[in-house]
Design an enzyme around this catalytic site. Structure first.
Site, PDB file in Angstrom:
ATOM      1  N   THR A 146       0.672  -1.216  -0.078  1.00 58.78           N
ATOM      2  CA  THR A 146       0.097   0.003   0.149  1.00 58.78           C
ATOM      3  C   THR A 146       0.876   1.484  -0.052  1.00 58.78           C
ATOM      4  O   THR A 146       1.904   1.170   0.723  1.00 58.78           O
ATOM      5  CB  THR A 146      -0.743   0.013   1.420  1.00 58.78           C
ATOM      6  OG1 THR A 146      -1.579  -1.265   1.229  1.00 58.78           O
ATOM      7  CG2 THR A 146      -1.858   1.168   1.361  1.00 58.78           C
ATOM      8  N   GLU A 157       9.626  -7.039  -2.099  1.00 61.58           N
ATOM      9  CA  GLU A 157      10.411  -5.742  -3.197  1.00 61.58           C
ATOM     10  C   GLU A 157      11.756  -6.140  -3.456  1.00 61.58           C
ATOM     11  O   GLU A 157      12.210  -6.013  -4.559  1.00 61.58           O
ATOM     12  CB  GLU A 157      10.235  -4.710  -2.499  1.00 61.58           C
ATOM     13  CG  GLU A 157       8.625  -4.203  -2.313  1.00 61.58           C
ATOM     14  CD  GLU A 157       7.974  -4.707  -1.147  1.00 61.58           C
ATOM     15  OE1 GLU A 157       8.463  -5.323  -0.418  1.00 61.58           O
ATOM     16  OE2 GLU A 157       6.714  -4.478  -0.844  1.00 61.58           O
ATOM     17  N   ARG A 163       5.052   6.936   0.520  1.00 62.50           N
ATOM     18  CA  ARG A 163       4.472   6.739   1.745  1.00 62.50           C
ATOM     19  C   ARG A 163       5.441   6.775   2.801  1.00 62.50           C
ATOM     20  O   ARG A 163       6.676   6.529   2.830  1.00 62.50           O
ATOM     21  CB  ARG A 163       3.901   5.198   1.567  1.00 62.50           C
ATOM     22  CG  ARG A 163       3.536   4.632   2.927  1.00 62.50           C
ATOM     23  CD  ARG A 163       3.156   3.139   2.779  1.00 62.50           C
ATOM     24  NE  ARG A 163       3.334   2.357   4.086  1.00 62.50           N
ATOM     25  CZ  ARG A 163       2.864   1.224   4.310  1.00 62.50           C
ATOM     26  NH1 ARG A 163       2.248   0.549   3.428  1.00 62.50           N
ATOM     27  NH2 ARG A 163       3.165   0.655   5.312  1.00 62.50           N
ATOM     28  N   ASN A 172      -4.501  -8.672   3.447  1.00 64.44           N
ATOM     29  CA  ASN A 172      -4.410  -6.952   4.046  1.00 64.44           C
ATOM     30  C   ASN A 172      -4.236  -6.110   2.697  1.00 64.44           C
ATOM     31  O   ASN A 172      -4.889  -4.977   3.012  1.00 64.44           O
ATOM     32  CB  ASN A 172      -3.244  -6.838   5.006  1.00 64.44           C
ATOM     33  CG  ASN A 172      -3.352  -5.406   5.741  1.00 64.44           C
ATOM     34  OD1 ASN A 172      -4.361  -5.245   6.233  1.00 64.44           O
ATOM     35  ND2 ASN A 172      -2.200  -4.997   5.821  1.00 64.44           N
TER      36      ASN A 172
END
Lengths: 1185, 331
Positions: free
Chosen positions: A32, A65, A115, A1007
């Site tokens: 996210t 990642e 973020r 999630n």
């Protein structure tokens, strides 16, 4: 110029739209708020959409990642055009490879939805702390301010990177841009072809590694050459700013949209200038235009090209009249002389020997609001003779007094802009409907539209607030609406606690979904709401949307109905045109889902218009109902002052001291606070029928929210019970003569009805009734609230009297995990709750990031709580990827504390007494009775230590509790255990430490919204496996068994709850590593979770999820360590699969593929069972053999 | 021996049709049935209600959690095209038509007037040779009269008749008070075939679990008799072909159905238990029976024991009751 195609989309889609067409390969990992970029790309490739060169980009999801960027690096080195999308911690995992990619001068663009990086707490929201952590990598950094710009600069960045060979990080603000819907003029393929010259692409490919023209890269260099070789890249970087400028100019010629690396807006002779990048630049520039229009000599520089920082170009953008500069950074660098942009501006001025007074401020961390009023505060600060050198804006810092005072009444928004605010629930479709409305208006009319959506942190019953603007001019307002001309409250219960009309402008329209006849609406709303309607002269409309939804077969989805209401009364579009547009949109959205879905939605639209009523507003408030708010009597001081403010949605108002004075600046937070939330989100809640109940406690066992609880107690405890309190004789011999009560927590229950589903006891005269039955919450809430309060006061059972642990008895143990924000019907939380019941008072939890860390630790309230002794689980979340390692560290530290306590005890044995010391050091701590005895010994030790005056005694007194065994558990989902954290988990399993691992296996990244993991079964559709996963689920249990020193169990409580209890107790008692893989039904499987238990049973019965336990202790007993606990398959795996949308949708998309995959899955299931059967028959030789 | 017949305008080499059942949807099984001499096939019914529920369920699963949390705005990929609704069934019609040469009857159970028409249209476009309407009404409503229920059915039939040119048959329930009149109205509405009768799931009570279980048991020849009675009652009196289904197992059963006036029999249970080759076996047995009983053809026998031709029509009319009582009278 090609025909313009204007669409309404969010920043993620806008970027993906370019990136997908400009890539041959995308290697990704969900995080996210950047996940949707990868998901869009995957969807488009699955739909065989091609890139500019006619190929379908290959989209590959990796295990992390770190893995994604490794493959990106490889793909780039092969000469392919490659991209990736990431954010925050994910970006940080990429850093090592980013140095390599940049060092190798590789043309590449990564897209980052910027973020917040987790520090004292995790935050999924936007700021620049992640991208700023990458400054040293050698990547060029290009910032976009809005959706259109993000779309455009995604292409510009690649053009520059291909020309200069410097890799680019293109970033834009997470959520504020990535999730904001706005109008976007799409770049056509022709335009992209013109922008990205083929010769550049060919040159990139030609630099790739191929054995046909062999090269070598990635050599190791020594002190003799590394430094010089590193400096050889300088010329490449020197070119970048001018190439960016050139490409932006070329872009303007092709598209008409003009950008500059450093863009000045404002007064030509500005004296005060603000420097900013990202979405905040839009707020700053709009405010500057507004104020400069009034004659103020102010301006702003929007920084797009942050790296390389082009000093001359930057300074050229700044008016020579500039005297004072405020640099705004959306990040924090504790201990630095200033935040990054500030430091660069200072250096730039110094290098050019230009003088100006420069101050630096932080704003907008974790998507904190940044408004025109705040911008004005910054300019006002600059105007002061001695402005603060370092400041913050947007918060109240009453500790270090860095914050600026903001006049929140300052507003620059045009009165012509329609501003609409919608309060809804996550599950009611409000957000989806609003997105639809924006698309209708943005794409079918000449109006500009903007939408932004705010969510709370709960997964069940989450409140969503939609902020929609519509206007004739482009909407550049990346901040929330404060003065709304239309307010809709889609959930009536919000009125009880939330001030939904706070932001209603005078004369606004108020729409309420009220479950009442129109005549009864006015007197059903709280007096405070009535008063605001009267004072602000609001027009008030109401509809019983749930009744319309029910009548039209829409279930609980009121999206279409409320959307129709909005169009009918907001006046944004003529009514007839709007209704036609809604129906067109319904056809477009739902057409592929079938005629019935469309028909029912159409019917809902028509019925809505007949059931929407304007409510006559009397001159005075008459309601006898008052808002209750969130504060409750008996709240601890901190909860009252801080938590309840956050619960009311007013956390923005809390000053820094709220987090400083309470010693929680380090992120420490009080436990046990969900009990104060009382969310009242269930429509129906269970009610107990003692006469039918067989007291099996299965209902309590399966309850995801600890909202239905049994107690066994002495009859004397009933003294003072409310008349409505139900009690009956306990039926079994173990606590013979005692009383039994099963009690619902009426305000905490989410209404999932799993308890009723699992109840095995039917009323013989009326079998549709069971021992518990769902009743409307409002009918029994007040009575049950009093009953529950009394119930909580009844003493808990004496844990040491539980002779043998099983499902029934485990439920008499107090759950120390309660009322979490997990989804209604969650399949994970019953396991977590059980863990706290069995071992909660000595439980240490290391929790991987994911659903369990969100419902476990997302503020404002947390569900882990304490028993009457003040003991309970201690819990921490480090990262997603390091949970096993982090938990092992906790174990190592705690075991050292224990050893230290033991050393001290040995030292003091003669003084505390030999018997006591020996007992403390050697007694078994298996089972509740033994643990209780050890706690008694510790108490005795403390008594003895009081009489011993020595440093050792003092220290032992401090550390004595470590003599009681701690139960250390690593918790996480399959994304952690199978993928990103597998390396650490594998390593921990290989070690001899007594550590327990609970994998809450939902077979998907729940999630972050259902991306495939290596646990995802064959044939299931998931994001990044849109056409159904083609490979088998990884057999984590089998891999763990291969170590042969680890206890391994596979459980599914819906199939065999006692097996789950046995596995938990065995794992905890096993003195080495233990792994429990727990089947967890999940909303991401795509069915009504109330049948989750049936699906678990079907999973086990079909062999898809075998139950087993591998206990290395059995080897020494001459037994096979692997025990298969589920019988031979007695159900068809396909029947299991067809019940779940994740499988069924594959069949609906491609029946042939589903056939192949489901047959493969059935075959693999059989093979796996056969293998386990063989293994379960292997008896290893014992040491004595 | 000529055992040919005609049904819904198709000339059939034998009167033994595989009835609506799962094997008729499977390509390999369909090929086997044709090889075994099936002159026509009736496909398994497509149930609009099932698709409607499935569409809504999939829609709820996909949309229900939309916007659940800022991290999970959705839980599933968004494929461009779903194959919800009857598309698979439609595809199967196309595939079966490519696989076999014999006529294929599609079978439809609609739920809404619009659904009946739209599904029927799609079925016609897919190339089915005829359509069997599998009528099922909710009959538990205390307020709805039998006439209202029948009118609804007739409305459906008229709407479908108007929408498609296919030969239409209606598969009926046994439970009509005024069956002949209703059938007559159906025929006037444009129905060319009547299938007697549907076999529904029979709910049973689980006395241990206090629940109701539904299962469809295979038929036996015992179930044939009510069908014989009503075939006999209607044969020659309504202008429609009659198909008997439910309880046809032996050659005697076939003979009885034809004597009563059937044009064809549809078989499911017999084929499920004995396999497709039973079709050929039964056709041979039928020819042999006719030869042994010196019939010229099957056509000669058809309707010979119908209400119009039987020497004792009252036996059909009065349900054998009177005759049995007479049998107990003292000599």
């Amino acid at each position: 110029m090609a025909d313009k195609k204007v669409v309404t989309m969010d920043g993620n889609e806008a970027v993906a739209h370019v990136a997908h067409r400009l890539s041959e390969v995308a290697v990704i990992y969900p995080i996210t708020p950047s996940s949707p970029m990868g998901e869009f790309a995957d969807d488009w490739s699955a739909a065989r959409k091609t890139n500019l060169w006619g190929g379908i980009p290959q989209i590959v999801e990796m295990q992390s990642e770190a893995g994604a960027i490794g493959s990106v690096h490889g793909a780039l080195q092969s000469g392919a055009l490659c991209t990736t999308f990431t954010s925050s911690q994910g970006l940080l995992l990429m850093i090592p490879n980013m140095f390599k990619i940049a060092g190798e001068l590789t043309s590449f663009v990564m897209h980052v939805a910027a973020r917040c990086v987790a520090t004292h707490a995790l935050s999924i929201f936007g700021d620049h702390s992640d991208v700023m952590a990458c400054r040293a990598t050698g990547f060029a950094m290009l910032a976009s301010t809005c959706v259109q710009e993000a779309h455009d600069q995604a292409a510009i960045a690649l053009a520059v990177s291909l020309r200069t060979r410097v890799p680019f990080m293109h970033f834009f603000d997470g959520f504020r841009t990535s999730h904001e819907l706005n109008r976007c003029e799409l770049l056509s393929d022709e335009q992209l072809r013109e922008l990205i010259k083929q010769e550049w692409v060919d040159a990139h490919r030609a630099r790739g590694l191929t054995p046909d023209k062999p090269k070598i890269r990635g050599t190791a260099q020594n002190p003799d050459t590394f430094f010089q070789a590193r400096e050889a890249c300088n010329t490449f970087y020197e070119r970048v700013p001018s190439v960016v400028k050139e490409e932006m100019e070329r872009f303007a010629k092709i598209t008409g949209r003009r950008y500059l690396p450093y863009e000045y807006v404002g007064h030509a002779q500005a004296e005060r200038v603000v420097i900013v990048m990202g979405s905040g630049a839009e707020t700053v520039s709009e405010t500057v235009r507004y104020l400069a229009g009034k004659g103020e000599k102010i301006g702003a520089i929007i920084v797009r090209l942050f790296r390389p920082f082009a000093v001359e170009m930057f300074l050229a953008a700044m008016p020579t009249t500039t005297k004072k500069i405020a640099v705004l950074d959306r990040t924090k660098e504790p201990g630095a002389t200033g935040e990054p942009l500030y430091a660069d501006v200072i250096a730039a001025l110094y290098q050019a020997q230009r003088s100006a007074e420069v101050i630096g401020g932080r704003y907008g961390l974790s998507s904190k609001e940044f408004t025109p009023a705040m911008v004005k505060a910054v300019f006002d600060e600059l105007a002061k003779p001695s402005p603060k050198k370092r400041f913050t804006v947007g918060i109240n810092d009453d500790v270090t007094h860095l914050s600026l005072t903001v006049d929140n009444s300052f507003d620059i928004e045009s009165p012509d802009t329609v501003r609409a605010l919608f309060f809804g629930l996550g599950a009611d479709g409000t957000v989806g409907a609003n997105k639809n409305s924006i698309k209708i208006i943005g794409e079918d009319t000449d109006l500009h539209a903007q939408g932004y959506f705010v969510y709370d942190s709960k997964k069940s019953g989450a409140m969503t607030t939609s902020h929609l603007r519509f206007g004739k001019a482009p909407i550049k307002a990346p901040y929330l609406i404060k003065q709304a001309s239309f307010v809709a409250c889609h959930q009536f219960q919000f009125l009880e606690k939330i001030d939904v009309l706070e932001s209603a402008a005078p004369g606004a329209v108020f729409l309420l979904n009220a479950p009442f006849a129109k005549e009864a609406v006015w007197d059903s709303i709280p007096r405070e709401i009535q008063q605001q309607i009267i004072t602000k002269k609001l027009r008030f409309f109401a509809i019983d949307a749930n009744a319309v939804a029910k009548a039209t077969g829409m279930g609980t989805r009121i999206n279409t109905i409320m959307q129709t209401c909005f169009f009918a009364i907001s006046g944004v579009l003529p009514r007839e045109q709007a209704i036609e547009a809604i129906k067109k949109a319904i056809k477009k959205t739902y057409g592929k889902r079938g005629e019935e879905v469309v028909r029912r939605n159409f019917e809902a639209v028509d019925q809505t218009l007949q059931n929407l009523h304007e409510i006559t507003v009397p001159a005075a408030a008459t309601s006898k109902i008052a808002q209750t708010g969130f504060e409750q009597p008996g709240m601890p001081d901190f909860v009252k002052r801080v938590t309840s403010v956050m619960m009311a949605g007013k956390g923005d108002l809390l000053p820094v001291s709220a987090f400083h004075a309470n010693n929680n600046a380090d992120g420490t937070w009080p436990v046990g606070t969900t009990q104060y939330e009382k969310r009242n989100i269930a429509i129906d809640i269970p009610e107990w029928d003692p006469a039918t109940c067989i007291q099996c406690n299965k209902c309590s066992f399966v309850c995801p929210h600890a909202s239905i609880r049994p107690k066994v107690y002495e009859a004397s405890a009933l003294a003072g019970a409310p008349a409505t309190f139900k009690s009956t004789a306990y039926k079994a011999p173990d606590f013979k003569g005692m009383n039994f009560t099963l009690q619902v927590a009426p305000e905490d229950c989410t209404g999932c009805s799993l308890c009723v589903q699992v109840c095995p006891s039917k009323n013989k005269a009326d079998p549709k009734r069971k021992a518990i039955n769902m009743r409307p919450r409002m009918e029994i809430r007040d009575v049950e609230r009093a009953n529950y309060a009394f119930f909580l006061g009844i003493p808990e059972v004496d844990r040491s009297k539980i002779a043998k642990m099983n499902v029934k008895l485990s439920q008499f143990l107090q759950p120390l995990f309660e009322y979490s924000g997990a989804c209604a019907g969650c399949g994970e939380t019953p396991y977590v709750k059980l863990l706290t019941q069995l071992f909660g008072d000595r439980l240490v939890i290391s929790n991987a990031t994911g659903c369990s860390s969100i419902y476990g630790g997302n503020l404002p309230t947390t569900p882990y709580t304490t028993n009457r002794d003040g003991r309970g689980p201690t819990w921490a979340n480090s990262l997603f990827e390091d949970n096993a390692e982090f938990g092992l560290g906790l174990l190592l530290g705690i075991s050292e504390h224990k050893k230290q306590a033991e050393r001290l005890l040995k030292e003091l044995t003669s003084q505390v007494g030999d018997t006591l010391a020996t007992g403390l050091l050697t007694a078994s701590q298996q089972g509740e009775k033994n643990v209780a005895e050890q706690r008694a010994r510790v108490a005795a030790l403390r008594t003895a230590l009081k009489n011993i005056k020595s440093p050792s005694a003092t220290m032992l007194n401090d550390m004595a509790d470590y003599l009681v065994k701690k139960s250390i558990w690593l918790l996480g989902g399959d994304g952690w255990a199978y993928d990103i954290g597998y390396g650490g988990l594998d390593h921990v399993l290989s070690l001899p430490f007594d550590i327990n691992i609970l994998v809450l296996d939902t077979e998907v990244y729940s999630n972050t919204g259902g991306q495939a993991s290596k646990s995802t079964p064959m044939g299931a559709a998931a994001k990044f496996a849109a056409s159904g996963k083609g490979t088998q689920k990884k057999d984590l249990g089998l891999m763990a068994m291969s170590y042969r020193n680890a206890y391994v169990a596979s459980v599914a409580f819906g199939s065999n709850d006692n097996h789950t209890v046995t596995a938990f107790t065995e794992a905890e008692s096993y003195p080495g590593p233990s792994l429990i893989i727990a089947y967890s039904h999940c909303i991401a499987h795509g069915y009504d979770l109330k049948i989750g238990l049936d699906q678990q049973k079907l999973a086990v019965d079909s062999g898809v999820w075998p139950l087993y336990r591998y206990d290395p202790r059995l080897v020494s007993q001459g037994k096979a360590p692997l025990q298969i606990d589920s019988g031979p398959a007695k159900a068809n795996a396909r029947d299991y699969m067809r019940n779940e949308t994740r499988f069924a949708m594959v069949e609906k998309i491609d029946a042939e593929r589903f056939k192949i995959l489901s047959e493969g899955s059935v075959r693999n299931t059989a093979e796996r069972l056969a293998l386990y059967k063989e293994l379960s028959q292997i008896v290893f030789p014992t040491k004595t053999d | 021996m000529d055992i040919s017949t005609s049904y819904l305008g198709f000339k059939l080499s034998t009167p033994l049709i595989p009835g609506a059942s799962p094997p008729c949807n499977d390509l390999a099984a369909v090929r086997e049935l044709e090889d075994a001499g099936a002159p026509m096939l009736t496909m398994h019914s497509v149930f609009q209600e099932q698709f409607d529920l499935e569409e809504m369920a999939v829609n709820r699963s996909l949309d229900g959690p939309l916007g659940n949390s800022p991290e999970a705005l959705s839980y599933f990929p968004s494929p461009e095209q779903f194959r919800l609704g009857p598309e698979e069934y439609i595809d199967q019609i196309i595939k079966i038509k490519k696989t076999v040469k014999i006529p294929v009857i599609a079978s439809l159970n609609g739920r809404t007037p619009g659904g009946w028409v739209s599904y029927a249209t799609k079925i016609e476009q897919a190339g089915a040779d005829a359509l069997e309407l599998n009528i099922y009404n909710n009959v538990f409503d205390l307020e709805r009269s039998s006439e209202a229920i029948e009118n609804d059915t007739l409305d459906v039939v008229r709407a479908v008749r108007q929408a498609v040119k296919l030969p239409l048959a209606v598969k009926l329930s046994r439970n009509y008070t005024g069956l002949p009149q209703f059938v007559n109205r159906l025929v006037k509405a444009g129905v060319q075939g009547l299938v007697l009768f549907n076999r529904f799931y029979q709910p049973d009570i689980d006395i241990e679990d206090l629940d109701v279980r539904r299962e469809l048991k295979l038929s036996t020849s015992d179930e044939l008799l009510p069908r014989i009675r009503w075939t006999a009652a209607l044969a020659g009196r309504v202008k429609a072909d009659l198909a008997v289904t439910g309880g046809v197992h032996s050659v005697e059963d076939v003979v009885k159905a034809f004597m009563a006036g059937a044009s064809v029999v549809q078989m499911v249970s017999a084929l499920l238990t004995r396999g497709p080759q039973y079709l050929k076996h039964l056709a041979d047995r039928l020819a042999k029976w006719l030869e042994e009983h010196e019939y010229e053809s099957l056509a000669q026998m058809r309707g010979s024991m119908s209400l119009l031709k039987t020497p004792h029509p009252e036996a059909f009319e009065r349900g054998n009751y009177v005759k049995i009582l007479h049998a107990w009278e003292p000599a």
